[in-house]
Design a protein around this motif. Structure first.
Motif, PDB file in Angstrom:
ATOM      1  N   ASN A  53       0.889  -1.140   0.005  1.00  0.00           N
ATOM      2  CA  ASN A  53       0.039   0.057  -0.162  1.00  0.00           C
ATOM      3  C   ASN A  53       0.898   1.270  -0.084  1.00  0.00           C
ATOM      4  O   ASN A  53       0.518   2.350   0.511  1.00  0.00           O
ATOM      5  N   ALA A  54       2.221   1.213  -0.543  1.00  0.00           N
ATOM      6  CA  ALA A  54       3.053   2.357  -0.390  1.00  0.00           C
ATOM      7  C   ALA A  54       3.359   2.853   0.858  1.00  0.00           C
ATOM      8  O   ALA A  54       3.781   3.982   1.055  1.00  0.00           O
ATOM      9  N   GLN A  55       3.205   2.056   2.066  1.00  0.00           N
ATOM     10  CA  GLN A  55       3.421   2.421   3.398  1.00  0.00           C
ATOM     11  C   GLN A  55       4.759   1.876   3.796  1.00  0.00           C
ATOM     12  O   GLN A  55       4.796   0.579   3.879  1.00  0.00           O
ATOM     13  N   ARG A  56       5.409   2.725   4.486  1.00  0.00           N
ATOM     14  CA  ARG A  56       6.897   2.250   4.889  1.00  0.00           C
ATOM     15  C   ARG A  56       6.423   1.489   6.445  1.00  0.00           C
ATOM     16  O   ARG A  56       7.377   0.511   6.864  1.00  0.00           O
ATOM     17  N   ASN A  57       5.460   1.891   7.059  1.00  0.00           N
ATOM     18  CA  ASN A  57       5.045   1.279   8.346  1.00  0.00           C
ATOM     19  C   ASN A  57       4.465  -0.299   8.352  1.00  0.00           C
ATOM     20  O   ASN A  57       4.152  -1.014   9.151  1.00  0.00           O
ATOM     21  N   LEU A  58       4.507  -0.721   7.089  1.00  0.00           N
ATOM     22  CA  LEU A  58       3.843  -2.171   6.586  1.00  0.00           C
ATOM     23  C   LEU A  58       5.172  -2.916   6.154  1.00  0.00           C
ATOM     24  O   LEU A  58       5.969  -2.541   5.245  1.00  0.00           O
ATOM     25  N   LYS A  59       5.279  -3.999   6.829  1.00  0.00           N
ATOM     26  CA  LYS A  59       6.747  -4.894   6.293  1.00  0.00           C
ATOM     27  C   LYS A  59       6.109  -5.584   5.153  1.00  0.00           C
ATOM     28  O   LYS A  59       5.187  -5.780   4.617  1.00  0.00           O
ATOM     29  N   ASN A  60       7.373  -5.975   4.347  1.00  0.00           N
ATOM     30  CA  ASN A  60       7.010  -6.599   3.050  1.00  0.00           C
ATOM     31  C   ASN A  60       6.515  -7.867   3.219  1.00  0.00           C
ATOM     32  O   ASN A  60       6.245  -8.695   4.187  1.00  0.00           O
ATOM     33  N   VAL A  61       5.646  -8.355   2.054  1.00  0.00           N
ATOM     34  CA  VAL A  61       4.877  -9.519   2.207  1.00  0.00           C
ATOM     35  C   VAL A  61       5.250 -10.321   0.771  1.00  0.00           C
ATOM     36  O   VAL A  61       5.334  -9.732  -0.226  1.00  0.00           O
ATOM     37  N   GLU A  62       5.239 -11.567   1.176  1.00  0.00           N
ATOM     38  CA  GLU A  62       5.561 -12.510   0.055  1.00  0.00           C
ATOM     39  C   GLU A  62       4.114 -13.251  -0.286  1.00  0.00           C
ATOM     40  O   GLU A  62       3.366 -13.849   0.719  1.00  0.00           O
ATOM     41  N   PHE A  63       3.932 -13.596  -1.423  1.00  0.00           N
ATOM     42  CA  PHE A  63       2.863 -14.656  -1.981  1.00  0.00           C
ATOM     43  C   PHE A  63       3.273 -15.646  -2.682  1.00  0.00           C
ATOM     44  O   PHE A  63       4.164 -15.450  -3.870  1.00  0.00           O
ATOM     45  N   ILE A  64       2.794 -16.680  -2.719  1.00  0.00           N
ATOM     46  CA  ILE A  64       2.976 -17.839  -3.758  1.00  0.00           C
ATOM     47  C   ILE A  64       1.591 -18.379  -4.214  1.00  0.00           C
ATOM     48  O   ILE A  64       0.642 -18.171  -3.565  1.00  0.00           O
ATOM     49  N   GLY A  65       1.532 -18.900  -5.430  1.00  0.00           N
ATOM     50  CA  GLY A  65       0.436 -19.155  -5.916  1.00  0.00           C
ATOM     51  C   GLY A  65       0.509 -19.734  -7.370  1.00  0.00           C
ATOM     52  O   GLY A  65       1.358 -20.060  -7.621  1.00  0.00           O
ATOM     53  N   PHE A  66      -0.608 -19.736  -8.140  1.00  0.00           N
ATOM     54  CA  PHE A  66      -0.716 -20.132  -9.339  1.00  0.00           C
ATOM     55  C   PHE A  66      -1.635 -19.456 -10.165  1.00  0.00           C
ATOM     56  O   PHE A  66      -2.583 -18.861  -9.939  1.00  0.00           O
ATOM     57  N   LYS A  67      -1.528 -19.370 -11.544  1.00  0.00           N
ATOM     58  CA  LYS A  67      -2.734 -18.856 -12.621  1.00  0.00           C
ATOM     59  C   LYS A  67      -2.849 -19.988 -13.481  1.00  0.00           C
ATOM     60  O   LYS A  67      -1.750 -20.655 -14.149  1.00  0.00           O
ATOM     61  N   SER A  68      -4.137 -20.400 -13.940  1.00  0.00           N
ATOM     62  CA  SER A  68      -4.299 -21.326 -14.838  1.00  0.00           C
ATOM     63  C   SER A  68      -4.975 -20.724 -15.990  1.00  0.00           C
ATOM     64  O   SER A  68      -5.976 -19.756 -15.647  1.00  0.00           O
ATOM     65  N   GLN A  69      -4.903 -21.066 -17.295  1.00  0.00           N
ATOM     66  CA  GLN A  69      -5.753 -20.606 -18.226  1.00  0.00           C
ATOM     67  C   GLN A  69      -6.049 -21.642 -19.268  1.00  0.00           C
ATOM     68  O   GLN A  69      -5.214 -22.402 -19.556  1.00  0.00           O
ATOM     69  N   ILE A  70      -7.526 -21.701 -19.341  1.00  0.00           N
ATOM     70  CA  ILE A  70      -8.002 -22.839 -19.989  1.00  0.00           C
ATOM     71  C   ILE A  70      -8.752 -22.489 -21.347  1.00  0.00           C
ATOM     72  O   ILE A  70      -9.813 -21.647 -21.063  1.00  0.00           O
ATOM     73  N   GLN A  71      -8.320 -22.326 -22.631  1.00  0.00           N
ATOM     74  CA  GLN A  71      -8.995 -22.044 -23.637  1.00  0.00           C
ATOM     75  C   GLN A  71      -9.987 -23.088 -24.297  1.00  0.00           C
ATOM     76  O   GLN A  71      -9.530 -24.278 -24.581  1.00  0.00           O
ATOM     77  N   ILE A  72     -11.260 -22.963 -23.782  1.00  0.00           N
ATOM     78  CA  ILE A  72     -12.086 -23.859 -24.046  1.00  0.00           C
ATOM     79  C   ILE A  72     -12.749 -24.049 -25.439  1.00  0.00           C
ATOM     80  O   ILE A  72     -12.960 -25.292 -25.919  1.00  0.00           O
ATOM     81  N   LEU A  73     -13.079 -22.951 -26.107  1.00  0.00           N
ATOM     82  CA  LEU A  73     -13.464 -23.079 -27.487  1.00  0.00           C
ATOM     83  C   LEU A  73     -12.476 -22.044 -28.228  1.00  0.00           C
ATOM     84  O   LEU A  73     -11.950 -21.211 -27.703  1.00  0.00           O
TER      85      LEU A  73
END
Length: 439
Positions: A419-439
């Motif tokens: 949130n562009a705030q120095r009072n908040l510590k750095n945060v890490e995320f893991i995850g994934f993105k899936s894309q399925i072209q059906i037609l």
């Protein structure tokens, strides 16, 4: 690309690789008659690796999932009724889920880009417009319900990634409340011309609507009347699209653009009397004219000799600069690399790395400081719990081509100063993105 003739012509509709490429011959039958129907699903999951900053009871460590189903219908009316050069395009989406970054106190960039705009809704109309192509495709005229940032400051490469600071378009490009980006549409008109094979220039007029991302007015996207129109947006963009290299053509896209926004936008610091509204308690002054600018490039640097035509290393970079009086993000810069097919045994896989930097407008930072100094436990504008200054987001992913029409991309993101705030510590995320072209 310009068509060899000078007659009106409808450019061929794209036909992406799909799980069901031609079920019972339906796709081929429809396309032979000028109708292209596509459908795809995008799903994005993120999980916070680190705990949120202590002292904020509303923050929590958690995960989220968001996604959408897209359906597009393109019709070539030249094939149907002989209306030369004319086509219509309609895009519908169905969205679900939420995003995890807000759990950690960040409201600037969704960890799942696909969240927002359309809300959790079964059917949301994104665009519905007609397009006439003249002089062999050298001139394109479009009008109807359009999404401005799908035409300007746009690139099909942005969504090789997942974070909303970059995917779709750099977030600063839609910093103004009236600029439409997917999945929001508004009434508009756009003209694009190609004076030469490698150069284009385009301009448009879009009618600024109040609450384009609000569920109260635009939850389904079928709000067609003019009751919310409060002004106009006038973008213009010039682009150069060269091909370098002899043996393997290396495409590049270089664009510079700007737009004037004629609609009421609140000042981020002053009231009508020229005093800080955080002190006076009065309403912020309105500016009837504001603006934004952008300069962006992408260039393929090399082609892998053993890969397909799309294989190779591409770099991207850009800067978006907004009117500091009315913007939240004064400017954003980014640099990215996408390498497709760098593994000989995996020609359709790709590795992506991107870093974005956002500088908050000085007036916003000053308003935060006044608000929080006067009432420390108060939340400032933009959900700020500290003075907003700047933020950096780093993301990397690896897209795995699982099978025809299916891509899975494990993803890692770091928020420096959420949130562009120095009072908040750095945060890490893991995850994934899936894309399925059906037609």
């Amino acid at each position: 690309m310009a068509h060899p003739s000078n007659s009106p012509v409808v450019p061929a509709f794209s036909r992406p690789e799909a799980m069901f490429s031609d079920p019972f011959g339906m796709t081929s039958w429809l396309r032979a008659r000028g109708i292209a129907l596509t459908m795809d699903n995008t799903n994005e999951y993120t999980d916070a690796v680190s705990a949120p900053t202590p002292g904020h009871p509303n923050y929590r460590q958690g995960s989220s999932n968001a996604g959408q189903v897209n359906t597009a219908l393109h019709i070539n009316w030249e094939k149907i009724i002989g209306l030369k050069g004319f086509a219509t395009h309609a895009l519908f989406t169905s969205r679900y889920g939420t995003t995890a970054n807000r759990m950690m106190g960040d409201w600037l960039a969704h960890s799942s880009e696909i969240y927002g705009g359309g809300g959790n809704v079964v059917v949301h109309l994104v665009t519905a417009y007609g397009e006439e192509n003249l002089l062999g495709g050298r001139v394109s005229i479009a009008g109807g319900r359009l999404t401005e940032m799908s035409e300007f400051s746009a690139s099909s490469l942005f969504c090789n990634f997942q974070n909303n600071s970059f995917c779709g378009r750099p977030k600063a490009a839609i910093d103004n409340q009236y600029i439409t980006s997917y999945p929001a549409g508004e009434w508009g008109f756009r003209v694009r011309g190609r004076p030469s094979r490698y150069i284009y220039i385009q301009a448009g007029v879009y009618f600024a609507e109040r609450g384009i991302y609000a569920n109260s007015q635009h939850r389904t996207g079928f709000h067609f009347n003019s009751s919310n129109i409060v002004g106009q947006l006038a973008p213009v963009e010039f682009g150069w699209e060269p091909l370098f290299g002899r043996q393997h053509k290396l495409p590049g896209h270089y664009k510079i653009g700007a737009q004037l926004i004629s609609a009421p936008n609140p000042d981020n610091y002053y009231d009508d009397a020229g005093q800080p509204y955080a002190i006076s308690g009065k309403t912020a002054r309105n500016h009837q004219q504001t603006w934004s600018t952008w300069f962006e490039i992408d260039q393929k640097l090399l082609h892998h000799s053993y890969s397909n035509a799309e294989g190779g290393l591409t770099t991207m970079a850009g800067v978006i600069y907004n009117d500091p009086r009315t913007s939240l993000r004064n400017y954003e810069t980014y640099v990215a690399f996408v390498d497709r097919g760098f593994l000989r045994s995996r020609p359709y896989d790709s590795l992506g790395v991107v870093m974005t930097y956002v500088k908050i407008a000085p007036g916003v930072s000053a308003t935060d400081m006044l608000d929080l100094n006067m009432v420390p436990e108060k939340t400032a504008p933009n959900h700020a719990t500290g003075v907003q200054g700047h933020a950096t987001i780093f993301e990397t992913d690896y897209q795995i081509h699982v099978m025809r029409g299916v891509v899975l991309a494990p993803d890692f993101q770091i928020y420096f100063h959420p949130n562009a705030q120095r009072n908040l510590k750095n945060v890490e995320f893991i995850g994934f993105k899936s894309q399925i072209q059906i037609l």
